[in-house]
Design a protein around this motif. Sequence first.
Motif, mmCIF file in Angstrom:
data_model
loop_
_atom_site.group_PDB
_atom_site.id
_atom_site.type_symbol
_atom_site.label_atom_id
_atom_site.label_comp_id
_atom_site.label_asym_id
_atom_site.label_seq_id
_atom_site.Cartn_x
_atom_site.Cartn_y
_atom_site.Cartn_z
ATOM 1 N N LEU A 10 -7.208 -5.568 2.864
ATOM 2 C CA LEU A 10 -8.258 -6.579 2.747
ATOM 3 C C LEU A 10 -8.705 -6.724 1.300
ATOM 4 N N ASN A 11 -8.926 -5.625 0.625
ATOM 5 C CA ASN A 11 -9.395 -5.667 -0.765
ATOM 6 C C ASN A 11 -8.352 -6.249 -1.711
ATOM 7 N N ASN A 12 -7.073 -6.114 -1.355
ATOM 8 C CA ASN A 12 -6.003 -6.676 -2.181
ATOM 9 C C ASN A 12 -5.713 -8.132 -1.842
ATOM 10 N N GLY A 13 -6.490 -8.694 -0.919
ATOM 11 C CA GLY A 13 -6.296 -10.086 -0.547
ATOM 12 C C GLY A 13 -5.076 -10.340 0.309
ATOM 13 N N ILE A 87 1.516 -12.019 10.475
ATOM 14 C CA ILE A 87 2.451 -10.931 10.208
ATOM 15 C C ILE A 87 1.841 -9.911 9.248
ATOM 16 N N ALA A 88 1.115 -10.377 8.245
ATOM 17 C CA ALA A 88 0.499 -9.435 7.298
ATOM 18 C C ALA A 88 -0.492 -8.519 8.012
ATOM 19 N N VAL A 89 -1.263 -9.078 8.941
ATOM 20 C CA VAL A 89 -2.214 -8.273 9.707
ATOM 21 C C VAL A 89 -1.468 -7.262 10.578
ATOM 22 N N ILE A 90 -0.413 -7.734 11.232
ATOM 23 C CA ILE A 90 0.387 -6.851 12.087
ATOM 24 C C ILE A 90 0.954 -5.704 11.266
ATOM 25 N N ARG A 91 1.474 -6.020 10.082
ATOM 26 C CA ARG A 91 2.063 -4.972 9.234
ATOM 27 C C ARG A 91 1.004 -3.958 8.807
ATOM 28 N N ASN A 127 2.225 -6.969 -4.772
ATOM 29 C CA ASN A 127 0.800 -6.675 -4.600
ATOM 30 C C ASN A 127 0.539 -5.633 -3.522
ATOM 31 N N GLU A 128 1.599 -5.188 -2.841
ATOM 32 C CA GLU A 128 1.451 -4.132 -1.841
ATOM 33 C C GLU A 128 1.921 -2.779 -2.349
ATOM 34 N N ARG A 129 2.606 -2.741 -3.481
ATOM 35 C CA ARG A 129 3.319 -1.524 -3.886
ATOM 36 C C ARG A 129 2.394 -0.329 -4.045
ATOM 37 N N ASP A 130 1.218 -0.559 -4.621
ATOM 38 C CA ASP A 130 0.300 0.570 -4.832
ATOM 39 C C ASP A 130 -0.133 1.181 -3.508
ATOM 40 N N ILE A 131 -0.361 0.326 -2.508
ATOM 41 C CA ILE A 131 -0.764 0.821 -1.184
ATOM 42 C C ILE A 131 0.354 1.660 -0.589
#
Length: 446
Positions: A10-13, A87-91, A127-131
């Motif tokens: 959520l914080n990463n948009g 899909i982003a929410v599901i992931r 934008n997901e790599r850090d997570i």
Amino acid sequence: MDDSVLLRFLNNGLINVGGDDTKLAKLSQAANDLASELKKSPSKAQSFSLIAFDPEAPENDPIVVEALAALQARWTTYRNTFSSTPIAVIRAMLLDALVTAAEDDDRVGVCFVASARNALPRLQADNERDIWADVVNRIEAKVDIRAEAEWATPASVTIAPMSYDLPKIKALSVTAGTTERDRLQNEMMAAAGPQYHDSRSGNAQTGGNQYWPQGSPTQWVSDFGRLSAAAVADAVDAAIAEIEITQPDLSGPLNQLAKQVSSYVDDTLKSVSAATAGLQRRTSLLWWKEALFSPTARRSYRALPVNVAAAHMALDLFNEVPLFSPASVVAFLSETVRQLPGTEQGKDRMIRELVTEAQDEASLASLRLAAADLVGAPDGRGPLLALIGHPDHARARAEDAFQILTGVPADARLDPVAWACWIFRELQASKAASDSSSAKRRSKKG
């Protein structure tokens, strides 16, 4: 990682719930429901992971459908918030569920990390790599602690002293014999002379010594000595013959002692073997690396095509190491593959071609058999092993279904070293997903 996975997305948009905390709570509840299902069925960990990695996961995949059902159960009107399948929410929900389940079950952690190490280098969403890096490093560190402990060799092995309860044994029993006094008396009188006086019948013949000492002292002494000695000896022998010695029954205590000694030695050997298992394993692997001989192909790796040899190496190493193995094992495999001729050029091939080779190469029948034992036929997102282990399945060779079933782009390429590591990780992940006994579940408090 202090924030939850959902909150970081959520914080990463990456997901948007319109700033409504209640909607985020519903997502969290749905993710917890998926985590509970994953704890009941760890075999889903691989499919959960492969969908969570892929921003282009197909909407009709069974795992996506399951996650949507969990979301629907907690948030009936979610479709009013999202214009299309989220899909982003599901992931994010699947990743959150994997993190939660991995805290309780190390099998899920092994499956997730092994799958992640294959998939993440090809993750397109920067934008997901850090997570992902934080999640993977955290779970991998947890799993590695257990793996290093199982591979460790202690400086010394402490063996507890043997305990043995002494049984109560009855004392030795001796029954004394007795001398027949009347008989000895008669024989001694017979030795003393020809006659004796009986108070009732008068003088009576003894039937023994025929001399009196006054008349023939020499002959008398001779007969007296012979006859008296025989009388005393017979009396002593008869008394000794009647002595009875009762031995205590030691068979029970001795059998019990033998069993306890045997059990103690067995436990000691097991303790030593367990304590030195890591050293034995490392020694065996060093021998394997130096010999470059494949137990499954029954020939030198150098005699095989380089990509076939790499696949054999992955399977052979998988067969030699336990489920919980430190990350350094993959590095060990990489260095071993690099000893093969042809790897120094770093030539790569399309992954689809490598899968087809593994489906058809005669010497890789053992890999196909292992894959079929670990993974079911292709049905939704799964590992490459599903295609390798079930080459006759209708969709196992379909070019248009390759990315749908594996999440791997059709034009993705691997060199022999990366191919060996990929197969090894998939074997480990599939074993973790299918094995229900080799890993202990641990609570969060543990």
